[in-house]
Scaffold this motif. Structure first.
Motif, mmCIF file in Angstrom:
data_model
loop_
_atom_site.group_PDB
_atom_site.id
_atom_site.type_symbol
_atom_site.label_atom_id
_atom_site.label_comp_id
_atom_site.label_asym_id
_atom_site.label_seq_id
_atom_site.Cartn_x
_atom_site.Cartn_y
_atom_site.Cartn_z
ATOM 1 N N ALA A 263 0.838 -1.188 0.000
ATOM 2 C CA ALA A 263 0.000 0.000 0.000
ATOM 3 C C ALA A 263 0.883 1.253 0.000
ATOM 4 O O ALA A 263 1.983 1.252 0.551
ATOM 5 C CB ALA A 263 -0.905 0.004 1.229
ATOM 6 N N ALA A 264 0.372 2.306 -0.626
ATOM 7 C CA ALA A 264 1.147 3.553 -0.700
ATOM 8 C C ALA A 264 0.172 4.729 -0.762
ATOM 9 O O ALA A 264 -1.028 4.568 -0.977
ATOM 10 C CB ALA A 264 2.068 3.558 -1.922
ATOM 11 N N VAL A 265 0.723 5.909 -0.552
ATOM 12 C CA VAL A 265 -0.029 7.141 -0.669
ATOM 13 C C VAL A 265 0.796 8.141 -1.460
ATOM 14 O O VAL A 265 2.018 8.200 -1.323
ATOM 15 C CB VAL A 265 -0.412 7.694 0.728
ATOM 16 C CG1 VAL A 265 0.832 8.047 1.543
ATOM 17 C CG2 VAL A 265 -1.343 8.890 0.630
ATOM 18 N N VAL A 266 0.136 8.896 -2.332
ATOM 19 C CA VAL A 266 0.829 9.885 -3.166
ATOM 20 C C VAL A 266 1.125 11.126 -2.341
ATOM 21 O O VAL A 266 0.275 11.644 -1.619
ATOM 22 C CB VAL A 266 -0.041 10.273 -4.388
ATOM 23 C CG1 VAL A 266 0.606 11.423 -5.166
ATOM 24 C CG2 VAL A 266 -0.246 9.059 -5.296
ATOM 25 N N ARG A 267 2.369 11.601 -2.436
ATOM 26 C CA ARG A 267 2.752 12.871 -1.838
ATOM 27 C C ARG A 267 3.344 13.739 -2.934
ATOM 28 O O ARG A 267 4.421 13.451 -3.442
ATOM 29 C CB ARG A 267 3.784 12.661 -0.713
ATOM 30 C CG ARG A 267 3.207 11.981 0.517
ATOM 31 C CD ARG A 267 2.066 12.753 1.114
ATOM 32 N NE ARG A 267 1.482 12.100 2.283
ATOM 33 C CZ ARG A 267 0.235 12.296 2.683
ATOM 34 N NH1 ARG A 267 -0.570 13.106 2.015
ATOM 35 N NH2 ARG A 267 -0.236 11.663 3.745
ATOM 36 N N LEU A 268 2.616 14.763 -3.326
ATOM 37 C CA LEU A 268 3.092 15.658 -4.365
ATOM 38 C C LEU A 268 4.170 16.564 -3.795
ATOM 39 O O LEU A 268 4.056 17.057 -2.662
ATOM 40 C CB LEU A 268 1.966 16.489 -4.939
ATOM 41 C CG LEU A 268 0.815 15.700 -5.584
ATOM 42 C CD1 LEU A 268 -0.244 16.645 -6.116
ATOM 43 C CD2 LEU A 268 1.346 14.810 -6.705
ATOM 44 N N GLN A 269 5.220 16.784 -4.563
ATOM 45 C CA GLN A 269 6.327 17.630 -4.106
ATOM 46 C C GLN A 269 5.907 19.088 -4.104
ATOM 47 O O GLN A 269 5.225 19.556 -5.015
ATOM 48 C CB GLN A 269 7.530 17.429 -5.023
ATOM 49 C CG GLN A 269 8.011 15.973 -5.072
ATOM 50 C CD GLN A 269 9.152 15.797 -6.037
ATOM 51 O OE1 GLN A 269 10.228 16.341 -5.838
ATOM 52 N NE2 GLN A 269 8.902 15.041 -7.096
ATOM 53 N N GLN A 270 6.310 19.754 -3.059
ATOM 54 C CA GLN A 270 5.963 21.173 -2.927
ATOM 55 C C GLN A 270 7.101 22.043 -3.430
ATOM 56 O O GLN A 270 8.256 21.686 -3.293
ATOM 57 C CB GLN A 270 5.664 21.497 -1.460
ATOM 58 C CG GLN A 270 4.543 20.636 -0.879
ATOM 59 C CD GLN A 270 3.222 20.827 -1.573
ATOM 60 O OE1 GLN A 270 2.882 21.947 -1.937
ATOM 61 N NE2 GLN A 270 2.481 19.740 -1.768
#
Length: 269
Positions: free
Chosen positions: A262-269
């Motif tokens: 399982a994973a979650v998306v983290r958009l780069q800031q």
């Protein structure tokens, strides 16, 4: 002078897989039909054979082809591991242009059977039920901020991995981090694949993974766990524009060493 590189594949060696035939997991494929500690070994052989065929490496093709090639690979791999290995390993098989087979091994974490052979991937926001992959641990994935040109070296798994290494370096991902970077196709801005894992995203009420054909798809690799999931309807192929990803969305990643995570998306800031 021609580039010098080898074909390779990384898979899981796990004594726990010897129990799969007795557990009635009929859909497991290779590991249901063979009492083997090697995860999806037939698919790993197939991917190396496709690459050898692409580059017309006759000696490698001869070593890998047919039942004889699979039997030989099984025998050589078992001899390299030895009879006393009781814990799981990341097991790397390398094949040279002249058909020389070599191996490397490293320790790897335990993985539940459900995450190696899931009947389904649970939907976002839903708990895992019987037969579904477990949602722990949960990794993070982020798209690369630079785009990658698809090539035969992104589609076939070889030791020429500069594009993957560079993407990981840009996100400062260490080997032990529970993080993954998504490569983005320079031609159309779609997700190609991860640096080590195949990604799956929830789209239109189903799990999808990018098509990887070199000319009509993303140009990513046709991974073994990806093939397994597609053949069993766990996921389907669908292009995933990188700009469709949302921060915090649930997704999955998989490979031939760790199974499905399982994973979650983290958009780069």
């Amino acid at each position: 002078m021609a580039d010098i590189f080898s074909l390779f594949t990384s898979l899981r060696y796990d004594p726990g897989l010897l129990e799969v035939p007795s557990k009635g997991i009929d859909y497991a494929g290779w590991n249901a039909a063979n009492k083997s500690p090697f995860y999806m070994l037939d698919y790993h052989r197939d991917r190396m054979l496709r690459a050898a065929t692409h580059w017309k490496w006759d000696e490698a093709i001869n070593v890998l082809s047919g039942q004889k090639g699979l039997d030989t690979l099984t025998k050589l791999a078992g001899e390299f591991i030895g009879p006393s290995q009781e814990t799981a390993l990341r097991f790397k098989i390398l094949v040279s242009r002249d058909g020389l087979v070599s191996f490397e091994k490293n320790n790897v974490a335990p993985v539940p059977t459900e995450n190696l052979f899931p009947l389904r991937l649970p939907q976002p926001g839903a708990p895992s039920t019987s037969g579904e992959a477990k949602k722990t641990p949960c990794w993070t994935v982020a798209p690369d901020d630079l785009q990658t040109t698809a090539s035969e070296y992104t589609h076939f798994k070889t030791t020429k991995r500069e594009m993957y290494d560079s993407a990981r370096e840009r996100l400062a991902i260490a080997p032990t981090d529970e993080r993954e970077v998504l490569l983005v196709n320079k031609h159309d801005g779609s997700v190609m694949e991860g640096s080590l894992f195949t990604p799956y995203f929830w789209r239109d009420g189903r799990w999808v993974t990018p098509p990887v054909h070199l000319s009509t798809g993303s140009g990513g690799q046709d991974g073994v766990s990806r093939r397994w999931a597609l053949e069993r309807g766990v996921a389907v192929e669908q292009a995933v524009p990188a700009d469709s990803l949302t921060d915090g969305e649930e997704c999955w990643i998989s490979n031939g060493v760790r199974g499905f995570i399982a994973a979650v998306v983290r958009l780069q800031q």
